[in-house]
Design a protein around this motif. Structure first.
Motif, PDB file in Angstrom:
ATOM      1  N   PHE A   1       0.503  -2.900   4.174  1.00  0.00           N
ATOM      2  CA  PHE A   1      -0.463  -1.888   4.616  1.00  0.00           C
ATOM      3  C   PHE A   1       0.204  -0.565   5.000  1.00  0.00           C
ATOM      4  CE2 PHE A   1      -2.175  -6.043   6.434  1.00  0.00           C
ATOM      5  CZ  PHE A   1      -2.773  -6.413   5.229  1.00  0.00           C
TER       6      PHE A   1
ATOM      7  N   ASP B   1       0.932  -7.000   0.655  1.00  0.00           N
ATOM      8  CA  ASP B   1      -0.453  -6.922   1.129  1.00  0.00           C
ATOM      9  C   ASP B   1      -1.244  -8.190   0.787  1.00  0.00           C
ATOM     10  OD1 ASP B   1       0.499  -4.328   1.551  1.00  0.00           O
ATOM     11  OD2 ASP B   1      -1.409  -3.401   1.041  1.00  0.00           O
TER      12      ASP B   1
ATOM     13  N   GLN C   1      -6.706  -4.245   9.057  1.00  0.00           N
ATOM     14  CA  GLN C   1      -5.308  -4.497   8.695  1.00  0.00           C
ATOM     15  C   GLN C   1      -4.435  -4.709   9.938  1.00  0.00           C
ATOM     16  OE1 GLN C   1      -4.518  -0.988   6.368  1.00  0.00           O
ATOM     17  NE2 GLN C   1      -5.194  -1.928   4.456  1.00  0.00           N
TER      18      GLN C   1
ATOM     19  N   LEU D   1      -2.819 -10.919   3.590  1.00  0.00           N
ATOM     20  CA  LEU D   1      -4.249 -11.188   3.700  1.00  0.00           C
ATOM     21  C   LEU D   1      -4.552 -12.679   3.475  1.00  0.00           C
ATOM     22  CD1 LEU D   1      -5.582  -8.066   1.770  1.00  0.00           C
ATOM     23  CD2 LEU D   1      -5.835  -8.519   4.216  1.00  0.00           C
TER      24      LEU D   1
ATOM     25  N   THR E   1       0.821  -1.213   0.000  1.00  0.00           N
ATOM     26  CA  THR E   1       0.000   0.000   0.000  1.00  0.00           C
ATOM     27  C   THR E   1       0.856   1.265   0.000  1.00  0.00           C
ATOM     28  OG1 THR E   1      -1.852  -1.058   1.125  1.00  0.00           O
ATOM     29  CG2 THR E   1      -1.659   1.323   1.381  1.00  0.00           C
TER      30      THR E   1
ATOM     31  N   PRO F   1      -5.153   0.710  -0.962  1.00  0.00           N
ATOM     32  CA  PRO F   1      -4.680  -0.648  -1.249  1.00  0.00           C
ATOM     33  C   PRO F   1      -4.364  -0.816  -2.731  1.00  0.00           C
ATOM     34  CG  PRO F   1      -6.573  -0.724   0.213  1.00  0.00           C
ATOM     35  CD  PRO F   1      -6.431   0.701  -0.227  1.00  0.00           C
TER      36      PRO F   1
ATOM     37  N   GLY G   1       0.536  -0.675   8.855  1.00  0.00           N
ATOM     38  CA  GLY G   1       1.264  -1.872   9.249  1.00  0.00           C
ATOM     39  C   GLY G   1       2.467  -1.546  10.109  1.00  0.00           C
TER      40      GLY G   1
END
Length: 422
Positions: free
Chosen positions: A113, A411, A363, A415, A60, A64, A117
């Motif tokens: 992120f 990312d 996130q 996920l 990111t 996103p 993040g």
């Protein structure tokens, strides 16, 4: 390779740089060099071909990476920073490859992120040395990205020259050492050996000129491009920028979030001036004409920000070549105010929306879940990090390996792993 620490005795250096600037922490065999490239060009090539840089393509920037094919990701942002910084630095007399390399490398330490993040990992690592994207970048360059290793097998990362590593160091101090009120830092405690080597003889706490060029190129790129992306995605309501009440609210946000040293009236006036200049379009419907107008806005703003900094720096330090610690980048206050107001536009209409806040919370849960999963079952670690875990001799060191692993994820992979392990 000799495997010894010290200078590469046959290194060459560009004008304005010394043999100490082209020294590498681990001496390399001169026979490995290509005659058509100097040390700094080799360093740029090492970063450009690194896996860490490629992974930025699915990390990111602000939105996103799967939001829209036109929206910037962390890699396209880094490429744009490099283009801006290379020309800005060359205008001041810096070596273009040193600045280009620093710009390409400046976000290598960002986890999935983006800054969200980063905040999540900082909480997890709070009692084990912390987490900071810039310190992680230094760690990637000097340890995690495999290129050269000592005789005992310990990695020294890409083994870049001193000048290039220093140029990539925006915050040249360890955690808790800064005299400024900041949580930012550029080095973890267990990376101090190479960090101290890089900073040998440098003014305490002062980034080199090339790092300052990179920093301003980064500010210019993300302040302008993030607004462009916000307009493209329909999140920034252009009509609001013509409202004095909205500009006042944005100025309050800009001061509290980015520039407490700037006066609110100056900030509001700077955006009014930008709006009045005609540089910001009044509408955008993704037609070719409107896309062209938006691109024209981007070009004009970048040119304005860079030329203003070039002129102000030249006015203070003269017109001769400037490298390393011979000068500091000078940003006129009015130009800084304009840049900060663009950041506030992005914050107000993109980062702080209710939908975005919910996404950020999800996130952070993913980051925490992944860190816990790796800690509970280290067999999940990628081979390179499993190797590091075998070398770890205490709980803090083991947590640091897990942090390195999570930070390396893109990312989509973060996920997907969270989905698989939930």
């Amino acid at each position: 390779m000799s495997g010894s620490v010290g200078a590469d005795l046959e290194s060459t250096h560009a004008p304005g740089y010394t043999s100490a600037d082209t020294e590498r922490f681990l001496r390399e065999d001169p026979a490995l060099k290509r005659a058509d490239r100097d040390d700094f060009a080799r360093d740029r090539g090492r970063v450009l071909h690194s896996g860490a840089l490629r992974r930025l393509a699915t990390k990111t920037q602000v939105l996103p990476p799967d939001t829209d094919e036109l929206i910037r990701n962390r890699l396209t942002h880094s490429l744009e920073v490099a283009q801006i910084g290379r020309e800005f630095g060359a205008d001041l007399g810096c070596n273009a490859d040193v600045v280009d390399m620093a710009c390409l490398a400046h976000d290598l330490g960002h986890p999935p992120f983006g800054h969200n993040g980063e905040n999540a990992l900082a909480r997890i690592a709070q009692d084990a040395g912390g987490f900071e994207g810039n310190a992680q970048t230094f760690r990637v360059l000097t340890r995690l990205e495999a290129k050269r290793a000592r005789d005992d097998g310990r990695s020294v990362g890409l083994n870049l020259t001193r000048a290039c590593l220093d140029a990539a160091t925006k915050y040249p101090w360890r955690r808790g050492e800064s005299s400024f009120e900041t949580t930012k830092f550029g080095c973890y405690a267990d990376d101090a050996e190479i960090f101290d080597w890089v900073r040998a003889g440098a003014p305490t706490g002062e980034p080199c000129l090339e790092a300052q060029v990179m920093d301003w190129a980064d500010d210019v790129a993300y302040s302008v491009h993030d607004v462009e992306d916000g307009i493209t995605s329909g999140l920034v309501p252009l009509h609001a920028l013509w409202s004095s009440e909205e500009r006042s609210a944005l100025a309050q946000l800009a001061q509290s979030t980015y520039a407490p040293q700037l006066d609110v009236d100056l900030l509001a006036a700077s955006l009014a001036d930008l709006v009045g200049s005609g540089v910001i379009p009044r509408s955008h419907d993704r037609s070719r004409a409107d896309v062209a107008a938006l691109k024209d806005m981007t070009s004009r703003l970048i040119g304005h920000f860079v030329s203003a900094a070039t002129g102000a720096t030249r006015d203070r330090y003269g017109v001769g070549p400037a490298t390393r610690y011979a000068a500091r980048v000078v940003i006129p206050q009015t130009v800084l105010a304009e840049c900060v107001m663009l950041k506030a536009i992005n914050a107000r209409f993109v980062r702080l929306t209710e939908t975005r806040v919910r996404l950020l919370a999800m996130q952070q849960e993913v980051i925490a879940q992944l860190a816990d999963a790796y800690l509970q079952d280290p067999t999940r670690l990628d081979p390179l990090f499993a190797e590091d875990l075998r070398r770890a001799d205490d709980d803090d060191a083991r947590l640091r390996v897990v942090i390195d692993q999570v930070a390396s994820l893109t990312d989509p992979r973060a996920l997907e792993l969270a989905r698989l392990w939930s």
